[in-house]
Write a protein that holds these residues in place. Structure first.
Motif, PDB file in Angstrom:
ATOM      1  N   PRO A  49       0.708  -1.302  -0.075  1.00 16.73           N
ATOM      2  CA  PRO A  49       0.035  -0.051   0.125  1.00 16.73           C
ATOM      3  C   PRO A  49       0.715   1.115   0.136  1.00 16.73           C
ATOM      4  O   PRO A  49       1.815   1.481   0.891  1.00 16.73           O
ATOM      5  N   GLY A  50       0.712   2.125  -0.947  1.00 16.94           N
ATOM      6  CA  GLY A  50       1.249   3.501  -0.847  1.00 16.94           C
ATOM      7  C   GLY A  50       0.763   4.266  -2.174  1.00 16.94           C
ATOM      8  O   GLY A  50      -0.369   3.888  -2.849  1.00 16.94           O
ATOM      9  N   GLY A  51       1.362   5.486  -2.079  1.00 19.31           N
ATOM     10  CA  GLY A  51       0.931   6.345  -3.284  1.00 19.31           C
ATOM     11  C   GLY A  51       1.650   7.752  -3.211  1.00 19.31           C
ATOM     12  O   GLY A  51       2.692   7.897  -2.677  1.00 19.31           O
ATOM     13  N   ILE A  52       1.241   8.486  -4.025  1.00 22.25           N
ATOM     14  CA  ILE A  52       1.982   9.819  -4.330  1.00 22.25           C
ATOM     15  C   ILE A  52       2.108  10.807  -3.100  1.00 22.25           C
ATOM     16  O   ILE A  52       0.889  10.885  -2.388  1.00 22.25           O
ATOM     17  N   ILE A  53       2.854  11.280  -2.686  1.00 19.36           N
ATOM     18  CA  ILE A  53       2.966  12.398  -1.618  1.00 19.36           C
ATOM     19  C   ILE A  53       2.515  13.591  -2.118  1.00 19.36           C
ATOM     20  O   ILE A  53       3.063  13.976  -3.362  1.00 19.36           O
ATOM     21  N   GLU A  54       1.578  14.192  -1.286  1.00 17.10           N
ATOM     22  CA  GLU A  54       1.157  15.482  -1.410  1.00 17.10           C
ATOM     23  C   GLU A  54       2.058  16.632  -1.337  1.00 17.10           C
ATOM     24  O   GLU A  54       3.094  16.287  -0.486  1.00 17.10           O
ATOM     25  N   PRO A  55       2.243  17.635  -2.095  1.00 18.26           N
ATOM     26  CA  PRO A  55       3.092  18.874  -1.883  1.00 18.26           C
ATOM     27  C   PRO A  55       3.132  19.222  -0.374  1.00 18.26           C
ATOM     28  O   PRO A  55       1.956  19.506   0.133  1.00 18.26           O
ATOM     29  N   GLY A  56       4.263  19.258   0.218  1.00 19.85           N
ATOM     30  CA  GLY A  56       4.370  19.696   1.519  1.00 19.85           C
ATOM     31  C   GLY A  56       3.987  18.524   2.596  1.00 19.85           C
ATOM     32  O   GLY A  56       4.177  18.738   3.814  1.00 19.85           O
ATOM     33  N   GLU A  57       3.534  17.452   2.083  1.00 14.57           N
ATOM     34  CA  GLU A  57       3.393  16.218   3.161  1.00 14.57           C
ATOM     35  C   GLU A  57       4.553  15.488   3.583  1.00 14.57           C
ATOM     36  O   GLU A  57       5.452  15.203   2.801  1.00 14.57           O
ATOM     37  N   GLU A  58       4.871  15.291   4.679  1.00 13.54           N
ATOM     38  CA  GLU A  58       5.752  14.572   5.255  1.00 13.54           C
ATOM     39  C   GLU A  58       5.720  13.285   4.693  1.00 13.54           C
ATOM     40  O   GLU A  58       4.667  12.483   4.660  1.00 13.54           O
ATOM     41  N   PRO A  59       6.798  12.596   4.018  1.00 16.58           N
ATOM     42  CA  PRO A  59       6.637  11.139   3.635  1.00 16.58           C
ATOM     43  C   PRO A  59       6.222  10.109   4.571  1.00 16.58           C
ATOM     44  O   PRO A  59       5.250   9.289   4.350  1.00 16.58           O
ATOM     45  N   ALA A  60       6.578  10.146   5.846  1.00 12.88           N
ATOM     46  CA  ALA A  60       6.269   9.219   6.961  1.00 12.88           C
ATOM     47  C   ALA A  60       4.545   9.233   6.978  1.00 12.88           C
ATOM     48  O   ALA A  60       3.599   8.279   7.253  1.00 12.88           O
TER      49      ALA A  60
END
Length: 168
Positions: A49-60
């Motif tokens: 499970p995973g996906g694209i990181i939103e702008p400004g979102e912390e990767p974790a």
């Protein structure tokens, strides 16, 4: 698969040209040593499970969000397990992407495994020993699972060497 609004906006400017996007995924292991996987609606393949990181979102934060959105399982990230780069991907509509992939080892703190959005058609736990033989497991997920459970506590990353990077 829902495309994030910021990617749709970028595509208005760059068309189908290559986009470099960041993703976050969770390697979720339960107390029995099973790994959480989802069968993707778009390809029919099993994947982390995973996906694209939103702008400004912390990767974790993105990994936790994506795991919950796709599987209904609530997790806490414990370690960055791998930093990898996907191969070049061309989608059916002609869009070209390459992903920087951040994989977090995660521990379950709540929820229950279920299909929780339209991106997955099935969600299940698999024993780690059986993952290698699981048909239709995405190659990238298979590789990252292997990297994340290799027994080390440090994150895997690739380095091409000084000669290739700097010409030394």
């Amino acid at each position: 698969m829902p495309t994030p609004d910021f990617v749709t906006d970028l595509r208005k400017h760059v068309g189908h040209e290559l986009l470099w996007l960041s993703t976050a995924a969770g390697l979720v292991l339960d107390d029995d040593g099973r790994v959480l996987l989802g069968r993707r609606a778009d390809t029919g393949n099993w994947a982390l499970p995973g996906g694209i990181i939103e702008p400004g979102e912390e990767p974790a934060d993105a990994a936790v969000r994506e795991v919950f959105e796709e599987t209904g399982v609530i997790v806490v990230p414990e370690a960055l397990a791998a930093v990898t780069v996907s191969g070049l991907i061309t989608y059916d509509n002609g869009d070209v992407v390459r992903y920087l992939e951040l994989l977090f080892r995660c521990r379950v703190v709540g929820g229950s495994a279920r299909v929780n959005d339209t991106e997955s058609v099935e969600v299940s736990w698999y024993p780690l020993a059986a993952v290698a033989e699981l048909p239709n497991l995405e190659a990238g997920s298979r590789r990252r699972i292997g990297l994340a459970v290799n027994g080390t506590t440090a994150a895997f990353y690739a380095f091409s060497g000084l000669e290739q990077v700097l010409g030394l």
